[in-house]
Scaffold this motif. Structure first.
Motif: not given
Length: 261
Positions: A1-4, A70-73, A108-110, A115-120
């Motif tokens: 997963m590519r994370v920004a 894939d995800a923006v944190v 939806p990728r933000v 949220e990112f830690l727990v849900d993703v």
């Protein structure tokens, strides 16, 4: 997963350490994080003040900058809510099919950090150590718009040594509200003083939240009273690996009461 990492302009200008904390936590969990240098403001201040036409170029830039990920944190419930909740109607009103498509793809990728830690990632224990007494303030955008619920609290409860105490009247706004604090200073201060009083009632050494903007507002009121309570972003606590000797809940000469102007 590519994370920004989307640090937000507020954090980049005033609290860059919080962005570093997000990266440290995610790297500790085995994830690489990229920082796109083309990122700028999400446009929330413009949008909320009525300058929707001026917001569109910022939203388009955001979508283009973060499209490859894939995800923006982001360590800001406020800015995450801007992208997820306000970008779609902004795109719909633009009558641009291309703009609507880019927003529909990126929004939806933000994720707000908790949220990112727990849900993703499905993680609650991030390996943090913070042996101090903490209370948590659920900021309005994170609680009411994003609906993060108890995710930040679950993360705090898993921190080794941390004693989490309840914040009285936690669901009440702190009074910041971005430009609201400038345009309605007296009202903003009055609401903030109520929140500061609740923080002192909790007996915590540290007030934690997921938005540094709200912490700046509450922290400013607490510091003017020499209250001896420190404010810290959730990410900064989760990045901690030991005690902070500078934390003292009752420094010499501290006044533990709220003085209403």
């Amino acid at each position: 997963m590519r994370v920004a990492l989307f640090i937000t302009c507020f954090n980049d200008t005033l609290f860059p350490e919080t962005g570093k904390s997000v990266v440290r936590v995610l790297r500790r969990l085995g994830h690489d994080v990229e920082f796109p240098y083309a990122q700028t403001c999400c446009g929330q201040m413009h949008f909320n003040t009525g300058y929707r036409h001026e917001t569109r170029p910022l939203a388009e830039s955001f979508a283009k900058t973060f499209a490859p990920y894939d995800a923006v944190v982001t360590p800001s419930g406020s800015c995450a809510a801007m992208v997820r909740d306000s970008y779609p109607p902004l795109a719909d009103s633009s009558h641009s099919a291309e703009f609507a498509r880019t927003v529909a793809a990126i929004a939806p990728r933000v994720y707000e950090f908790s949220e990112f830690l727990v849900d993703v990632l499905g993680v609650e224990d991030v390996g943090a150590v913070f042996p101090h007494t903490v209370t948590y303030h659920p900021t309005c955008h994170s609680a009411r718009t994003l609906g993060v619920g108890d995710k930040p609290v679950r993360l705090l409860r898993a921190v080794r040594g941390l004693r989490l105490v309840e914040l009285p009247r936690a669901d009440e706004c702190c009074g910041f509200g971005g430009t609201f604090a400038l345009k309605n200073a007296a009202t903003s201060t009055a609401i903030g003083l109520d929140k500061a009083e609740a923080v002192l009632e909790s007996g915590a050494q540290v007030l934690c939240a997921g938005d540094n903007s709200c912490l700046t507002h509450i922290g400013g009121l607490l510091s003017r009273q020499h209250a001896g309570v420190r404010v810290m972003h959730l990410a900064d606590i989760l990045a901690s690996e030991g005690p902070h000797p500078e934390l003292d809940p009752y420094p010499s000469g501290a006044v533990r009461t709220v003085v209403t102007p």
